[in-house]
Design an enzyme around this catalytic site. Structure first.
Site, short mmCIF file in Angstrom:
data_model
loop_
_atom_site.label_atom_id
_atom_site.label_comp_id
_atom_site.label_asym_id
_atom_site.label_seq_id
_atom_site.Cartn_x
_atom_site.Cartn_y
_atom_site.Cartn_z
N SER A 193 0.68 -1.00 0.14
CA SER A 193 0.13 -0.04 -0.10
C SER A 193 0.78 1.43 -0.06
O SER A 193 1.63 1.42 -0.89
CB SER A 193 -0.87 -0.14 1.17
OG SER A 193 -1.92 0.92 1.22
N ASP A 290 -8.54 -3.09 -7.51
CA ASP A 290 -7.57 -2.58 -6.10
C ASP A 290 -9.14 -2.03 -5.13
O ASP A 290 -9.64 -1.04 -5.62
CB ASP A 290 -6.63 -1.76 -6.01
CG ASP A 290 -5.84 -1.48 -4.84
OD1 ASP A 290 -6.69 -0.67 -4.03
OD2 ASP A 290 -5.08 -1.97 -4.72
N HIS A 357 -6.89 -5.73 -1.42
CA HIS A 357 -5.83 -4.67 -1.45
C HIS A 357 -4.74 -5.43 -0.42
O HIS A 357 -4.72 -5.38 0.87
CB HIS A 357 -6.31 -3.31 -1.16
CG HIS A 357 -5.21 -1.99 -0.66
ND1 HIS A 357 -4.93 -1.61 -1.85
CD2 HIS A 357 -4.99 -1.82 0.56
CE1 HIS A 357 -4.11 -0.64 -1.50
NE2 HIS A 357 -3.76 -0.77 -0.16
#
Length: 409
Positions: A193, A290, A357
Site C-alpha cells: 500500500s 484494487d 488490497h
C-alpha cells in the site's frame, strides 16, 4: 543504546480532501491495526520485538510527534544468513496539518503508540511452508509514522508536526547496513500500500547503497500501483489528495529526478509516472480491482453524494451492470498502464482479477492458499522472478474468471 521491547463537481475542493483524508485514515486504522499484538497472515512462530531507533533523533529522523522511528527484525540463519528483506509498512497518508494532527496521536504518527511486538507472516514469515524462498532471510519491517510514504522533509512550527519521512528512511537503512546488511549477497526491498509507493519512490536509492558490491538488489511493490484515475463524478480525487500530501510534507525535493525533470511533483507521486525511470528491477503485485482505490479514488463518498455506490463498494455482488462496466474500465486502465510502464524485461508483474488490497503480508501469499496465475501462486511467481528462474509477466483475465481469488468486497 537502542530501546528494544514491542480522504458532484459542485462540492468544494477542500471538502474533497477532508473527506478522503478521513475515510482513508479510517480505512488504514481498520485494515492495518487490530489492537494489541499485530499479526500478519496469522502465521505461527514467536513474536518479533520492536526496536526503537533512539539514535536517529539526533539526525532529525523522527515520527510526526517527534518520537524515534522503529522497526522489527527477525534474524536470518543458514542459507539466508547473508540475505535481507526490508519491508516498508503501509497505512495511507495525511494531506493537511489537520489530518496529520489526527494521525499524530496514533501508531501511524508515533512510535510510542506502536505495538511492541508483531508476528511476521506472508513474505516475512519464518515458516518454510508459508514462505519457501525467503523464510530464513533476515526479515525487517520498518514501521510507518511519517504520513508521506517515507518521502517528506519539513517541520510545521505552529502545530509541532515533523515531516521527516526521508530522514527516517535514510537513518533506518544506514542502521541496518551497519548491522551487516552492507555485506549482503541478496536484498529485496518490499512494501504494501503506502509502503509499496515508498518502494517505488526509493527503489533506486536503495540499490545505490549497494553499488559496486555485487549484491543482487530488487524491489517488490504490493498494492502500491495507485492510478491517476477519474472518479465516478468525472474528476481526479486522488490527484487532489496526493497534491495535498506533496505540499504539506515537502515531498517534491525527494522525488526521483527522472520524473521531476519533466513532470510536476504531484504527478511524480503516482507510480505510473515513476516506474519507467527506475533502473533497479521491480515487481508489481496488484489486484486489478484494487478495493482501496475503488472505495477512495474511483467512487469516494464525496463523488457519490446520493450513495448509489455504497452497496457496490461493500460487495461486488451488489454492483449493477452499469457499475460493473465502470469497474471493468478501471481494470482495463490498470492493466494498460502496467504494461506501458513495465517494458523492461528485468521487471515482473502479477496482476490478478481479485477485489482486494495487499497480498504479500497475508495468507494470500501462502504456499497453500495463494491466488494463481499461469499455474503459479504469488509466492512462486515472485520467487521465480527474483531468482531468475523464470520470467513472470502475468495478467489475469477479467472478473469473474478467476476462482482462486481471495476477495474482500
Amino acid at each position: 543504546m537502542e530501546e528494544k521491547a514491542g480522504m458532484a463537481k459542485l462540492w468544494a475542493p477542500f471538502l474533497v480532501v477532508l473527506v478522503l483524508a478521513g475515510s482513508a485514515q479510517a480505512a488504514a486504522d481498520r485494515n492495518m491495526s487490530r489492537g494489541g499484538m499485530r499479526r500478519l497472515a496469522g502465521a505461527p512462530g514467536v513474536p518479533v520485538p520492536i526496536t526503537v531507533l533512539t539514535s536517529a533523533v539526533a539526525m532529525g529522523a523522527v515520527c510526526m510527534d517527534g518520537s524515534p522511528p522503529a522497526y522489527h527484525m527477525d534474524g536470518g540463519y543458514g542459507a539466508g544468513k547473508n540475505r535481507w528483506i526490508v519491508h516498508l509498512e503501509g497505512g495511507s497518508w495525511c494531506e493537511s496539518v489537520g489530518s496529520c494532527l489526527y494521525r499524530k496521536v496514533s501508531r501511524l504518527g508515533s512510535s510510542n503508540l506502536m505495538n511492541r511486538q508483531m508476528y511476521f507472516g506472508g513474505i516475512l514469515s519464518s515458516s518454510p511452508a508459508e514462505n519457501p524462498d525467503f523464510f530464513s532471510w533476515n526479515r525487517v519491517m520498518i514501521r510507518y509514522c511519517d504520513g508521506a510514504s517515507f518521502a517528506g522533509e519539513g517541520y510545521d512550527a505552529r502545530s509541532g508536526l515533523f515531516f521527516r519521512g526521508q530522514r527516517i528512511w535514510n537513518a533506518v537503512i544506514q542502521h541496518l547496513l551497519s548491522m551487516g546488511m552492507s555485506s549482503a549477497d541478496h536484498v529485496l526491498l518490499t512494501g504494501s500500500s503506502a509502503g509499496a509507493l515508498a518502494v517505488v519512490l526509493h527503489c533506486d536509492q536503495f540499490a545505490g547503497f549497494f553499488a559496486g558490491r555485487g549484491t543482487t538488489v530488487k524491489c517488490l511493490a504490493d498494492a502500491g500501483f495507485f492510478l491517476d484515475a477519474v472518479n465516478v463524478a468525472g474528476w481526479h480525487t486522488l490527484r487532489t489528495y496526493f497534491g495535498g500530501v506533496v505540499a504539506t510534507h515537502g515531498v517534491a525535493q525527494n522525488l526521483p529526478r527522472s520524473c521531476t525533470s519533466h513532470l510536476d511533483a504531484t504527478s511524480c507521486f503516482f507510480p505510473q509516472n515513476v516506474i519507467g525511470g527506475i533502473n533497479t528491477p521491480i515487481f508489481l503485485l496488484n489486484a486489478a480491482y484494487d478495493t482501496w482505490q475503488i472505495r477512495e479514488s474511483l467512487a469516494p463518498d464525496v463523488a457519490d453524494p446520493g450513495g448509489a455506490w455504497r452497496a457496490c463498494k461493500s460487495s461486488r455482488f451488489a454492483c449493477n451492470a452499469f457499475q460493473m462496466n465502470i469497474l471493468q474500465a478501471f481494470r482495463n486502465q490498470m492493466v494498460g498502464t502496467v504494461l506501458s510502464v513495465s517494458r523492461s524485461r528485468s521487471n515482473g508483474f502479477f496482476i490478478n482479477s481479485c477485489f482486494t488490497h495487499g497480498q504479500s503480508e497475508y495468507a494470500t501469499w501462502n504456499a497453500y492458499g495463494s491466488p494463481n496465475l499461469q499455474n503459479k501462486a504469488i509466492w512462486k511467481s515472485v520467487g521465480d522472478w527474483y531468482f531468475g528462474r523464470a520470467e513472470v509477466r502475468a495478467i489475469d483475465c477479467a472478473y469473474p474468471c478467476d476462482n482462486s481469488c481471495h476477495h474482500d468486497m
